[in-house]
Scaffold this motif. Sequence first.
Motif, mmCIF file in Angstrom:
data_model
loop_
_atom_site.group_PDB
_atom_site.id
_atom_site.type_symbol
_atom_site.label_atom_id
_atom_site.label_comp_id
_atom_site.label_asym_id
_atom_site.label_seq_id
_atom_site.Cartn_x
_atom_site.Cartn_y
_atom_site.Cartn_z
ATOM 1 N N ILE A 1 0.231 -1.543 0.030
ATOM 2 C CA ILE A 1 -0.417 -0.154 0.175
ATOM 3 C C ILE A 1 0.852 1.427 -0.055
ATOM 4 C CG2 ILE A 1 -1.400 1.360 1.299
ATOM 5 C CD1 ILE A 1 -2.727 -1.363 -0.665
ATOM 6 N N ASP A 2 2.246 1.483 0.742
ATOM 7 C CA ASP A 2 3.148 2.296 0.466
ATOM 8 C C ASP A 2 3.037 2.797 -0.345
ATOM 9 O OD1 ASP A 2 2.421 2.561 3.690
ATOM 10 O OD2 ASP A 2 4.652 1.869 4.123
ATOM 11 N N GLN B 1 2.025 1.207 -3.805
ATOM 12 C CA GLN B 1 1.102 2.240 -4.435
ATOM 13 C C GLN B 1 0.694 3.634 -3.890
ATOM 14 O OE1 GLN B 1 -2.546 2.851 -3.181
ATOM 15 N NE2 GLN B 1 -3.133 3.540 -5.198
ATOM 16 N N MET B 2 0.836 3.661 -2.566
ATOM 17 C CA MET B 2 0.231 5.353 -2.529
ATOM 18 C C MET B 2 1.022 6.339 -2.852
ATOM 19 S SD MET B 2 -2.972 5.580 -0.871
ATOM 20 C CE MET B 2 -2.811 6.954 -0.207
ATOM 21 N N SER B 3 2.631 5.898 -3.259
ATOM 22 C CA SER B 3 4.024 6.566 -3.457
ATOM 23 C C SER B 3 3.627 6.891 -5.303
ATOM 24 C CB SER B 3 4.926 5.828 -3.419
ATOM 25 O OG SER B 3 5.890 6.720 -3.741
ATOM 26 N N ASP C 1 1.099 9.559 -5.702
ATOM 27 C CA ASP C 1 1.731 11.106 -5.889
ATOM 28 C C ASP C 1 2.204 11.003 -6.961
ATOM 29 O OD1 ASP C 1 -0.378 11.363 -3.725
ATOM 30 O OD2 ASP C 1 1.254 11.137 -2.067
ATOM 31 N N ARG D 1 -2.384 14.161 -5.712
ATOM 32 C CA ARG D 1 -1.366 13.558 -4.129
ATOM 33 C C ARG D 1 -2.874 13.857 -3.772
ATOM 34 N NH1 ARG D 1 -1.908 16.902 -0.061
ATOM 35 N NH2 ARG D 1 -1.974 18.737 -0.453
ATOM 36 N N ALA D 2 -2.052 12.756 -3.179
ATOM 37 C CA ALA D 2 -3.338 12.400 -2.311
ATOM 38 C C ALA D 2 -2.544 12.238 -0.457
ATOM 39 C CB ALA D 2 -3.382 10.562 -1.339
ATOM 40 N N ILE E 1 -3.080 11.558 3.538
ATOM 41 C CA ILE E 1 -3.756 10.097 4.144
ATOM 42 C C ILE E 1 -4.132 10.662 5.875
ATOM 43 C CG2 ILE E 1 -3.291 7.922 5.289
ATOM 44 C CD1 ILE E 1 -1.052 7.311 3.264
ATOM 45 N N THR F 1 -5.199 4.715 8.528
ATOM 46 C CA THR F 1 -4.511 3.973 8.100
ATOM 47 C C THR F 1 -5.282 2.393 8.924
ATOM 48 O OG1 THR F 1 -3.205 4.688 6.469
ATOM 49 C CG2 THR F 1 -3.228 2.689 6.421
ATOM 50 N N VAL G 1 -8.267 2.894 4.474
ATOM 51 C CA VAL G 1 -7.051 4.712 3.879
ATOM 52 C C VAL G 1 -8.388 4.970 3.666
ATOM 53 C CG1 VAL G 1 -5.318 5.515 2.637
ATOM 54 C CG2 VAL G 1 -4.939 3.248 2.954
ATOM 55 N N GLU H 1 -8.533 9.166 3.932
ATOM 56 C CA GLU H 1 -7.979 10.349 2.483
ATOM 57 C C GLU H 1 -8.648 11.339 1.885
ATOM 58 O OE1 GLU H 1 -5.745 7.472 -0.303
ATOM 59 O OE2 GLU H 1 -7.782 7.654 -1.454
#
Length: 112
Positions: A7-8, A10-12, A15, A63-64, A66, A69, A78, A80
Motif C-alpha cells: 500500500i505504501d 501504491q500510494m507513492s 502521488d 496527490r493524496a 492520508i 490507515t 485508507v 484520505e
Amino acid sequence: MTIEEIIDAQMSAFDNRNINNMMPLFSDNIRIINFNDNSIAIDGIKECEKMFITLFENSPNLRAEIIKTIHFDNKVIVHEYIYGRNGSNERTEQVVIFEIKDQKISRMDLIK
C-alpha cells in the motif's frame, strides 16, 4: 512485500503519477467497486491501467493526503483527502478499502 509495503508503494506511485511503478502492484483480476451501490467501476488490469493513465494525464497536481490507515487481516483501509483530481482545486475526501491476495491488490472498494 508486506501488505503495508504494498500500500505504501501504491500510494507513492499514485502521488508521483508513476504508472510503471503502480501497475505491477495490482492483480490481473483487479476490481474497483463503488461501495455505495456495490457496482463494478473497473474490472481487470487493462481497465485499471487505462483509468489511471487518463487520471494522471488530466491531473498534473494530483496527490493524496492520508488521514488514517487501518490494517485488518488482508485489508488496508485508507481514509484520505485527494487534491488535484482532473485539474480541480477542490479537496475531496474518500475511504479506500484495499484487499490484498498473493501480494497483489485484488480489490479496491471506494467510499466517496
